[in-house]
Design a protein around this motif. Structure first.
Motif, PDB file in Angstrom:
ATOM      1  N   MET A 162      41.118  50.636  29.444  1.00  0.00           N
ATOM      2  CA  MET A 162      40.949  49.652  30.494  1.00  0.00           C
ATOM      3  C   MET A 162      39.551  49.913  30.841  1.00  0.00           C
ATOM      4  O   MET A 162      39.264  50.966  31.429  1.00  0.00           O
ATOM      5  N   VAL A 163      38.746  48.816  31.318  1.00  0.00           N
ATOM      6  CA  VAL A 163      37.515  49.015  31.578  1.00  0.00           C
ATOM      7  C   VAL A 163      37.255  48.293  32.844  1.00  0.00           C
ATOM      8  O   VAL A 163      37.513  46.894  32.906  1.00  0.00           O
ATOM      9  N   GLY A 164      37.020  48.937  33.964  1.00  0.00           N
ATOM     10  CA  GLY A 164      36.488  48.480  35.369  1.00  0.00           C
ATOM     11  C   GLY A 164      34.958  47.899  35.162  1.00  0.00           C
ATOM     12  O   GLY A 164      34.096  48.732  34.860  1.00  0.00           O
ATOM     13  N   VAL A 165      34.756  46.717  35.430  1.00  0.00           N
ATOM     14  CA  VAL A 165      33.499  45.998  35.461  1.00  0.00           C
ATOM     15  C   VAL A 165      33.169  45.772  36.741  1.00  0.00           C
ATOM     16  O   VAL A 165      33.460  44.890  37.500  1.00  0.00           O
ATOM     17  N   LYS A 166      31.785  46.201  37.180  1.00  0.00           N
ATOM     18  CA  LYS A 166      31.035  45.679  38.423  1.00  0.00           C
ATOM     19  C   LYS A 166      30.059  44.628  38.021  1.00  0.00           C
ATOM     20  O   LYS A 166      29.249  45.000  36.798  1.00  0.00           O
ATOM     21  N   CYS A 167      29.813  43.704  38.674  1.00  0.00           N
ATOM     22  CA  CYS A 167      28.983  42.576  38.081  1.00  0.00           C
ATOM     23  C   CYS A 167      28.173  41.737  39.197  1.00  0.00           C
ATOM     24  O   CYS A 167      28.522  42.107  40.461  1.00  0.00           O
ATOM     25  N   VAL A 168      27.003  41.367  39.023  1.00  0.00           N
ATOM     26  CA  VAL A 168      26.294  40.287  39.731  1.00  0.00           C
ATOM     27  C   VAL A 168      26.374  38.863  38.985  1.00  0.00           C
ATOM     28  O   VAL A 168      26.227  38.735  37.928  1.00  0.00           O
ATOM     29  N   GLY A 169      26.404  38.035  39.754  1.00  0.00           N
ATOM     30  CA  GLY A 169      26.384  36.828  39.541  1.00  0.00           C
ATOM     31  C   GLY A 169      27.781  35.957  39.434  1.00  0.00           C
ATOM     32  O   GLY A 169      28.658  36.571  40.020  1.00  0.00           O
ATOM     33  N   ASP A 170      27.881  34.863  38.642  1.00  0.00           N
ATOM     34  CA  ASP A 170      29.309  34.318  38.584  1.00  0.00           C
ATOM     35  C   ASP A 170      30.136  34.991  37.593  1.00  0.00           C
ATOM     36  O   ASP A 170      30.053  35.297  36.403  1.00  0.00           O
ATOM     37  N   MET A 171      31.080  35.600  38.417  1.00  0.00           N
ATOM     38  CA  MET A 171      32.007  36.378  37.701  1.00  0.00           C
ATOM     39  C   MET A 171      33.003  35.751  36.300  1.00  0.00           C
ATOM     40  O   MET A 171      33.215  36.326  35.342  1.00  0.00           O
ATOM     41  N   ARG A 172      32.936  34.238  36.632  1.00  0.00           N
ATOM     42  CA  ARG A 172      33.746  33.528  35.894  1.00  0.00           C
ATOM     43  C   ARG A 172      32.988  33.412  34.249  1.00  0.00           C
ATOM     44  O   ARG A 172      33.555  33.735  33.333  1.00  0.00           O
ATOM     45  N   VAL A 173      31.682  33.513  34.751  1.00  0.00           N
ATOM     46  CA  VAL A 173      30.869  33.194  33.330  1.00  0.00           C
ATOM     47  C   VAL A 173      30.725  34.571  32.584  1.00  0.00           C
ATOM     48  O   VAL A 173      30.934  34.587  31.264  1.00  0.00           O
ATOM     49  N   ILE A 174      30.664  35.605  33.361  1.00  0.00           N
ATOM     50  CA  ILE A 174      30.817  36.829  32.662  1.00  0.00           C
ATOM     51  C   ILE A 174      32.108  37.191  32.267  1.00  0.00           C
ATOM     52  O   ILE A 174      32.166  37.976  31.002  1.00  0.00           O
ATOM     53  N   ALA A 175      33.407  36.905  32.782  1.00  0.00           N
ATOM     54  CA  ALA A 175      34.467  37.104  32.184  1.00  0.00           C
ATOM     55  C   ALA A 175      34.680  36.332  30.721  1.00  0.00           C
ATOM     56  O   ALA A 175      35.215  36.922  30.103  1.00  0.00           O
ATOM     57  N   ASP A 176      34.244  34.915  30.848  1.00  0.00           N
ATOM     58  CA  ASP A 176      34.303  34.120  29.548  1.00  0.00           C
ATOM     59  C   ASP A 176      33.573  34.976  28.394  1.00  0.00           C
ATOM     60  O   ASP A 176      34.218  34.890  27.511  1.00  0.00           O
ATOM     61  N   GLN A 177      32.453  35.497  28.742  1.00  0.00           N
ATOM     62  CA  GLN A 177      31.504  36.290  27.785  1.00  0.00           C
ATOM     63  C   GLN A 177      32.246  37.539  27.159  1.00  0.00           C
ATOM     64  O   GLN A 177      32.336  37.643  26.028  1.00  0.00           O
ATOM     65  N   LEU A 178      33.047  38.122  28.002  1.00  0.00           N
ATOM     66  CA  LEU A 178      33.652  39.313  27.723  1.00  0.00           C
ATOM     67  C   LEU A 178      35.046  38.919  26.948  1.00  0.00           C
ATOM     68  O   LEU A 178      35.498  39.565  25.894  1.00  0.00           O
ATOM     69  N   ALA A 179      35.582  37.876  27.408  1.00  0.00           N
ATOM     70  CA  ALA A 179      36.664  37.358  26.764  1.00  0.00           C
ATOM     71  C   ALA A 179      36.534  37.118  25.130  1.00  0.00           C
ATOM     72  O   ALA A 179      37.512  37.150  24.322  1.00  0.00           O
ATOM     73  N   ALA A 180      35.570  36.812  24.927  1.00  0.00           N
ATOM     74  CA  ALA A 180      34.874  36.138  23.601  1.00  0.00           C
ATOM     75  C   ALA A 180      34.998  37.236  22.715  1.00  0.00           C
ATOM     76  O   ALA A 180      34.863  37.129  21.464  1.00  0.00           O
ATOM     77  N   ILE A 181      34.876  38.645  23.007  1.00  0.00           N
ATOM     78  CA  ILE A 181      34.918  39.808  22.311  1.00  0.00           C
ATOM     79  C   ILE A 181      35.981  39.940  21.515  1.00  0.00           C
ATOM     80  O   ILE A 181      37.324  40.212  22.439  1.00  0.00           O
ATOM     81  N   PRO A 182      36.356  40.117  20.282  1.00  0.00           N
ATOM     82  CA  PRO A 182      37.505  39.993  19.541  1.00  0.00           C
ATOM     83  C   PRO A 182      38.438  41.265  19.914  1.00  0.00           C
ATOM     84  O   PRO A 182      39.647  41.058  20.143  1.00  0.00           O
ATOM     85  N   GLU A 183      37.776  42.420  20.179  1.00  0.00           N
ATOM     86  CA  GLU A 183      38.753  43.531  20.617  1.00  0.00           C
ATOM     87  C   GLU A 183      39.267  43.635  22.033  1.00  0.00           C
ATOM     88  O   GLU A 183      40.217  44.291  22.617  1.00  0.00           O
TER      89      GLU A 183
END
Length: 146
Positions: free
Chosen positions: A65-86
């Motif tokens: 499990m990876v805890g991620v801190k981010c700036v900007g729109d979390m939904r956009v970042i979540a979508d980009q990470l969700a596209a990673i097959p693993e």
């Protein structure tokens, strides 16, 4: 959602391979009616029927499990990470991390590659903390309905 749909979901959460005939007998509907209701639940995104596997038995020796801190729109970042097959799980959350991301990897080198080249390179990701799984003590999908 009516009580009949709740019963269907409850039984399928316990045994996803239960036949329409078996469900019909328990619930008191015709097999055709159960089939139609199940299809509507599937089409409406209310439920999925999937094979749940043991990643270790399939050659995926490392889960994290990876805890991620981010700036900007979390939904956009979540979508980009969700596209990673693993990546098999992404949640936007409150607390110490903005996102939690679950990874299934073949080994530590694979995990390192994903962290360095797939996750940390996503624009807006500012920090990660990785929690490697030692043993899965419980995993359930039978939380019922309300």
């Amino acid at each position: 959602m009516d009580d009949v749909n709740k019963q269907i979901i409850d039984h399928l959460q316990r045994d996803g391979r239960m036949s329409y005939a078996g469900l019909a007998k328990i619930i008191g509907l015709s097999e055709a009616a159960v089939r139609q209701r199940v299809q509507r639940l599937l089409d409406g995104g209310m439920m999925q029927i999937v094979a749940v596997t043991d990643p270790l038995m399939l050659g995926f020796a490392r889960q994290a499990m990876v805890g991620v801190k981010c700036v900007g729109d979390m939904r956009v970042i979540a979508d980009q990470l969700a596209a990673i097959p693993e990546v098999d799980y992404v949640v936007i959350c409150a607390g110490g991390y903005d996102l939690l991301v679950e990874l299934v990897c073949t080994d530590d080198e694979h995990l390192l590659h994903l962290l360095n080249e797939a996750i940390r390179t996503v624009p807006g990701v500012t920090a990660t903390e990785t929690f490697m799984y030692l043993k899965l003590a419980k995993q359930t999908y039978a939380w019922g309905t309300r």
